[in-house]
Structure formats: C-alpha cells, structure tokens
Design an enzyme around this catalytic site. Structure first.
Site, mmCIF file in Angstrom:
data_model
loop_
_atom_site.group_PDB
_atom_site.id
_atom_site.type_symbol
_atom_site.label_atom_id
_atom_site.label_comp_id
_atom_site.label_asym_id
_atom_site.label_seq_id
_atom_site.Cartn_x
_atom_site.Cartn_y
_atom_site.Cartn_z
ATOM 1 N N GLY A 323 6.409 -4.575 3.767
ATOM 2 C CA GLY A 323 5.496 -3.606 4.062
ATOM 3 C C GLY A 323 4.395 -3.715 5.242
ATOM 4 O O GLY A 323 4.513 -5.411 5.987
ATOM 5 N N SER A 324 3.587 -2.854 5.558
ATOM 6 C CA SER A 324 2.368 -3.534 6.418
ATOM 7 C C SER A 324 1.620 -4.856 5.722
ATOM 8 O O SER A 324 0.217 -5.491 7.310
ATOM 9 C CB SER A 324 1.561 -1.828 6.985
ATOM 10 N N THR A 325 1.592 -5.708 4.611
ATOM 11 C CA THR A 325 0.465 -6.160 4.260
ATOM 12 C C THR A 325 0.736 -7.644 5.106
ATOM 13 O O THR A 325 -0.167 -8.481 5.268
ATOM 14 C CB THR A 325 0.811 -6.288 2.969
#
Length: 626
Positions: A323-325
């Site tokens: 994801g956005s990590t």
C-alpha cells in the site's frame, strides 16, 4: 591300653566315639550343602542364570544442558526446568499394547495416545529408551512408584525440559524444540545427536541449534535383568550448549503480541543503528511449550487446519501488498533521479486516467486533495500524485527504487524460511504467466504499483528494514535476532557485529530531510493521515500509513467496509521510526483486514513506540520534540 592326650589319659573307645561323631557331623553338613547346591542348580537355575545375564554394564549417553536464551536486558526468554518423563525400552517389554493399556488404566498414560505410542515404539530402536510421556506431575510420579514393580522395561527418568516464559508471544521469534522423531534421525548425524532427546524445529532454536545443543557425555550403568540401574560411573562429562543473548526486548515483544489482540497480522521492530530485531511477532500464534512435552497427531492436525494459520510466521514469510507505505521510498528516488523536485505540484481531483484509456484509477479521497506537492502528497497519502509519478518513473524506475530499499530479496535475518516478496518487472511477468495475453507489462500495472498494489508484495520484516533505512538516511543493516553467544563455562561473549548491506545517497541530505519531514507531517501535520494517533504522543515520530486492498474495488460504485466479508476487507499498515532526529526504533505493523492504516495498525504502532521509548529514549527527547 590307655592313650595320653594333652596331659590326660583317654580310653581307646572314647577316641572312636569322637571320630564317629565328627564323621556324622561332617556327613550331615555335606548333605545340607549338597541339598542346597542341588536346589540352586536344579530348581533356581533359571532365576540365577537370568540374574547373571541381566546384571550387566551398559554404556549410556548423558544429555547436555541446552543453552538458555536471554533478551537484550538479560531477561530469560527460553530456559530449562527440571522434570521427569516416563520411558519405555521396547526390547524389555513382552506385550507392548497390554503394558500401555495397563499404564493408561492406572492413570499414568493418556488413553487416547495408546495407538500412536505403539506405532512410535514399533519404529524405534529396540534398545533405546523411548519417552512416552513428558513433564510428569508429582502425582503421576508417586502413582507410578507404587506400581513400578509391575512394569518391566518402564521407568521414570529425570531430565531438563525446555520452558518458554513468553508463551505464544515469543513463539515465532524463538521457535520451539520437540522430541527427536524417527524421521528426524534419518537426516541427523548419529554421533552429534547420540543421547540428545530434543532439537530446535523453528525460529532461533533451529537457526542456532548447533550452538544451543551442546555435546553429550557418557557413563557406565550396571543394570539388573529388569533394566533397573544398580550403579553408575561417569566417564565423560557432557558439555552444555552456549547461551544466546538476543536483541529482542522482552517487554516490547510481550506488548506487541498483546497489542495485536489475536488479530491476524505481524509486528517487526528494529534498532536502526545496527539491525538488531527488538520485537518480532506473528499473530495469532501457539504455545511452544505444547511441543516440548509432545503434541498428539490430532492436536497438531487441528493446529495446522486452523484458518487463522497460527503456525505460519507472517513476520518473515507473509507476503502483503505494501500500500502507501512505499510512497516515501518512491519519493526519495524521484528526488534523487530528477523525476520530481520538492516544489512540483499537481491538481488532485480524486482520480487518474491514462491517456487513451477509459479505466479510472481512484484516489482514496473521492473528492480529491486539490493542489499537491511532494510533501503534502506523502502527508495526506495522495494516490493521484503517485499514479502520475509511477507513470513517469516507468516500471524500470519503480523496480530500481524498491530494490535499493531492500525489497524483492530476503533480508538475510538469522531465521530459517524467510520470504523474498515480489518486486515485479517485465521479465518477472513474462516468467510467471503462462497465458501469452497476460505476459506483456501494461501501463496499468505500473500505475497500481505506484501505490503499493498489483503484483508488488513485501514481508513485514522488509518493511521494518526499509523504515530503518529511512531513519538512518540511507544506511541499511542486515536484521539479526542474536547479538552475542555466551560460553557457559567461562561466561565470555562472542558478539555478532552489525553488517551493513546498503548505503543509499548519503550526500543527498536535502532530499532525505524532505522525505522525513513529510513523514513527520503524516503523524503531526494538520492534515496528516495519522494525525489522530500522533496527536496523542508526547514525542514526534516519522511515519506512513498504508491501506492495501485484498480485492479490487468496483469501478462504478463505493464499497461500505462494514458490508464486506471480514476476510476481504483492506489490510491496515503503518511504518514509523522515532525519535525523528536520533532514532532508536523503527517498526512495521500489519493488521490483516484491519481497514485503514490510520486506524488499527497506527494504534498498535503508537502503543509500542510509547512502550519502548519510555525506557530507551535519549535524555533530550522531550526538548527535541518541542
């Protein structure tokens, strides 16, 4: 004529009578002796022959003490406890099934394990003492002592049993030991494992088995026909195994497992200054003590069939879309390669479309974020910004960026079975898809990879290592659980030095500051995605939320999380390090099907950061936070 004997006269008749008396007495004694010899030779011959054959000296290996495992503060994580176990020597038992049945009827064995034990004993060496029940209670020991004479070939033996004070909280980091099985012996060196009853199966127990095991000693035992020891003589003292000092913090490890609250997922915390693993938790887990005493086939089958997979080490083997990590990592690469500058701004209207395509790539915020520069795009996790960035970087640029942060390859942690994850590329797709229509790399594949979706997968350990690399402004260290090996005799330590495995653009100080400042804004900025969590902390952290889809969202409508089946809901992710300017901890948290990264994962992470920094923060932490 009288005869003189010692000064007196004795009649000849007296001498004759005395001789007769002596002859009679000697005859009677001879008859008694002859009768006794006849009885022993004819009647008791079988008994004493058995005794003579049975009373023999036997060589036996003496098991060593297994090395103990300690945390970074000297707290015990794996110890040895004195106990007793019931053993059976197959060659000395005439009716194995009957003997086990009588032991069960006496309450000494569990009835449900009889058929399994018969099979194990049948496949064992006949002269070996095979444990049939471990960790006997005082009541069972006393109960057997009363009926011991009824069970030839069965005895109680003292030993040291492994004990794990953390229980399930330490299961996947420490691993567990279990009795050496018939199958295990096929692949083991007989000399190295002679006399050793247990071996490490997973975790640190397996990776450092050669250090922990020690070397068996030997002794001569004189036993009777029933196998009962009569005397012992030690010939060679066993050498105890080495002790291990881990980087793990026991309090943090325990708190991490408690914070997960039996939810599926993982937590990995690392000391960014050298790669020491401070906590490694996979949830849910199992009690490793159950394996030490011996787990029945039914119980083990039930554990492996559990849909929550408590035996699976998610921390090092789980493969998740990040994801956005990964947005801070992509942003740093974009800055250093010139694909973006910090002031570059886009207009986010809630969606992105490739030229000439009708497919819509939505932002998590349907109405859009408005004007976004790189700092704000990370702080507010603007998907549209990174859709466009991914398109400009292309798949080759994305691949290079993620690889230099350690993704796509095992970290080299000192645990067996680590996963590598997937950093996709054109070549990877050609090699992994049999359908020619799916083999080409499509522009849409690049776009979704820009927000950590699609084919891209990482392990929680890799995410924690990448967060540590951000904390160290480019330096990357191999994660390790063991920090030192201690000799049990001398107490001397052999320390495991940190191993640096990467150094990424240390000269790009301005770019590092830009990325780190944007991560600080995630938790402490007015519009940061984790501002609710960051606002409760007494110190400042650099973090990044992430939400990864388990299944694709519909193109033409919204999906209400509460209406989605629990196992199809989004995963919740959060990475962070603290303190910002003098980091001592970096971590990654994944809560499967936990929803938004600003929720479940961020809450777990903040709880752990508070726990660890309460005792390990630099003295000037509060001053720097203000």
């Amino acid at each position: 004529m009288a005869t003189r004997l010692e000064g007196e006269l004795v009649e000849p008749g007296t001498l004759v009578r005395r001789a007769i008396y002596m002859a009679f007495l000697l005859g009677v004694l001879s008859l008694v002796l002859l009768a006794r010899l006849s009885y022993l030779q004819l009647v008791q011959h079988g008994y004493y022959a058995g005794q003579a054959l049975g009373n023999r000296a036997q060589g036996r290996k003496v098991p060593p003490r297994r090395g103990i495992i300690l945390d970074r503060n000297g707290e015990v994580l794996a110890a040895n406890r004195a106990g007793f176990r019931l053993i059976v020597v197959p060659e000395q038992v005439d009716d194995m099934a009957g003997t086990l049945g009588r032991l069960a009827n006496s309450g000494i064995l569990k009835p449900e394990n009889q058929s399994e034990l018969v099979d194990i004993l049948r496949r064992s060496q006949p002269f070996e003492a095979v444990p049939v029940r471990s960790r006997l209670s005082d009541e069972i020991v006393a109960r057997f002592a009363v009926v011991r004479h009824q069970f030839t070939g069965v005895d109680i033996e003292g030993l040291l049993l492994r004990q794990y004070p953390l229980g399930a909280a330490g299961a996947h980091a420490l691993g567990y030991v279990t009795a050496v099985s018939v199958e295990d012996k096929v692949g083991l060196e007989p000399e190295r494992y002679a006399g050793i009853s247990h071996l490490g199966k997973t975790g640190v127990e397996r990776s450092y088995e050669d250090y922990l095991r020690g070397s068996a000693g030997s002794e001569q035992i004189v036993t009777n026909a029933y196998g009962r020891p009569l005397s012992r003589r030690r010939e060679l003292e066993p050498e105890p195994g080495s002790d291990l000092l881990l980087a793990i913090d026991r309090n943090l490890q325990t708190e991490a497992y408690a914070a997960m609250d039996s939810r599926r997922g993982a937590v990995v915390a690392i000391d960014p200054n050298g790669g020491g693993v401070l906590a490694l938790v996979s949830s849910p887990a199992f009690d490793p003590d159950d394996f030490v005493v011996g787990m029945g086939r039914g119980a083990f089958a039930e554990l492996t069939r559990n849909t929550d997979r408590p035996m699976f080490n998610r921390a090092v083997r789980g493969a998740y879309p990040p994801g956005s990590t990964i947005k801070p990592m992509l942003a740093f690469t974009a800055l250093t390669t010139g694909r973006r500058d910090a002031g570059h701004t886009i207009d986010c209207r809630g969606s992105f479309r490739l030229p000439g395509s009708r497919r819509l790539f939505r932002d998590w915020k349907r109405e859009g974020h408005g004007a976004m520069n790189l700092h704000d795009a990370i702080a507010q996790s603007c998907d549209v910004y990174f859709y466009q960035l991914a398109r400009d970087m292309n798949v080759e640029g994305l691949n290079e960026s993620l690889v230099q942060f350690g993704f796509g390859a095992p970290t080299g942690v000192d645990l067996v079975g680590e996963g590598a994850g997937i950093v996709p590329s054109r070549a990877w797709k050609r090699a992994n898809f049999s359908d020619p229509a799916q083999q080409p790399w499509f522009p849409g594949d690049t776009v979704v990879a820009g927000i950590g979706q699609g084919y891209l997968t990482v392990t929680p350990l890799q995410l924690a290592q990448a967060a540590a690399q951000l904390a160290m402004r480019g330096k990357r260290y191999k994660p390790r659980l063991v920090e030192a090996i201690r000799d049990p005799a001398s107490g001397s330590l052999v320390r495991m030095p940190p191993i640096q495995t990467g150094s990424l653009a240390p000269q790009a100080v301005e770019h590092w500051n830009t990325v780190v400042d944007s991560m600080v804004a995630v938790a402490h900025g007015p519009l940061g995605t984790a501002r609710t969590t960051g606002g409760r902390l007494d110190f400042r952290i650099a973090g990044k939320t992430g939400t990864s889809q388990v299944r694709a969202l519909p193109q033409d409508g919204e999906q209400v999380p509460e209406e989605v089946e629990e196992r199809f809901r989004d995963h919740s992710l959060f990475v962070a390090f603290a303190p910002v300017h003098d980091p001592v901890i970096a971590l990654a948290v994944i809560v499967e099907n936990g929803g938004s990264g600003s929720g479940a994962a961020a809450q777990v992470a903040s709880r752990l950061l508070e726990t660890y920094l309460a005792g390990n923060a630099p003295p000037d932490l509060v001053a720097r936070a203000q």
